[in-house]
Design a protein around this motif. Structure first.
Motif: not given
Length: 306
Positions: A274, A290-293, A295-296, A243, A272
């Motif tokens: 961010a 809800g943190d995208a990092t 979840r991925l 990330h 990824h």
């Protein structure tokens, strides 16, 4: 980057031999010792076991530098283990950067979680820090039975300089081998805005003088300390998710260089970018709803480790 601390020093061999004697004593203790670290902790308890000493004290190194916090798995089943390595430009910081929010994000999906201290630059160069991390992994594997850990499903995770150290230990087999850990026990890596993945590239692109302070002034020594140098043919590297912060002038290029080397060696790597994050928020926001990092990362590990 703003850096603090004295230059690197190398610990004498007697100190390292003391650590080896400590490890041998632990191994000799067998099953009794394997249950001691988590003794008295209720199964699934939402609390860590703090300040476990994973190596013997060494002259000139604070005892706190060789300690870790462990959140055992939340179920009776052996849990894959995430080992978090804090950042701080190799000169400062501590295991507190592995937050309860991070731990709960992993434990909620079946992982155990540990966050480790290691010697900082004023107490030894980065290769000594990498040896500390490998010894912490060895300690946790010895504790696996009593703490509900799967000793052969370990994920190394790090932020900033800690991501460099996590990648170095995951990809340079010598550190784990010296600690008695089979390299294949490390099943994946998670790197948060990593510095130092390709030291020479960084110096050439930025002219950053502090890397010579951290890694030594001789560029010939930078290769061995660059994770990208250990991602070539020889063994299939563990899959790694990297990330990076959008707009960071230093980390995306290094991440792409490591990802390219991993893929060329037959490994798997995902980069990824961010959006809307800072270098620090990428770490301290990990585990937030809800943190995208987060979840991925969990999706990646589910496919590669579980």
């Amino acid at each position: 980057m703003i850096l603090h601390g004295a230059g690197p020093t190398v610990q004498p061999w007697p100190a390292r031999l003391g650590a080896m004697a400590f490890a041998l004593a632990l191994a000799a203790a067998g099953a009794t010792h394997a249950q001691s670290a988590c003794a008295g902790l209720a199964p699934g308890a939402d609390a860590p076991i703090r300040n476990l000493a994973y190596a013997a004290p060494e002259a000139g190194v604070p005892a706190s530098a060789l300690k870790l916090d462990l959140w055992p798995g939340a179920t009776p089943l052996p849990a894959p283990l995430v080992v978090f390595v804090h950042g701080g430009t190799w000169m400062h910081g501590g295991k507190y950067a592995g937050t309860p929010q991070q731990a709960r994000a992993f434990r909620g999906t079946g992982y155990a979680y540990a966050t480790v201290n290691y010697r900082l630059l004023r107490h030894g160069p980065p290769q000594e820090a990498a040896r500390d991390i490998a010894e912490a992994v060895a300690f946790l594997r010895r504790e696996a039975k009593g703490c509900g850990l799967d000793p052969d499903r370990i994920i190394l995770m790090g932020h900033s300089a800690g991501a460099h150290l996590a990648a170095l230990v995951a990809l340079d087999e010598s550190y784990l081998a010296a600690a008695g850990v089979p390299p294949e026990a490390v099943r994946a890596g998670v790197l948060l805005d990593a510095y130092g993945l390709d030291i020479a590239r960084h110096v050439q692109e930025t002219g950053d003088p502090v890397y010579a302070r951290v890694f030594g002034p001789d560029p010939s020594g930078w290769t061995a300390l660059s994770p990208v140098s250990h991602a070539g043919p020889g063994r299939r590297p563990p899959p790694i998710i990297l990330h990076v912060v959008a707009g960071n002038p230093e980390t995306p290029g290094q991440a792409e260089a490591l990802a390219g080397a991993l893929r060329a060696a037959g490994g798997e790597a995902v980069v990824h970018t961010a959006q809307g994050e800072s270098h620090n928020s990428l770490n301290y926001g990990f585990g937030a709803v809800g943190d995208a990092t987060t979840r991925l990362t969990l999706d990646f590990l589910s496919a590669k480790v579980r």
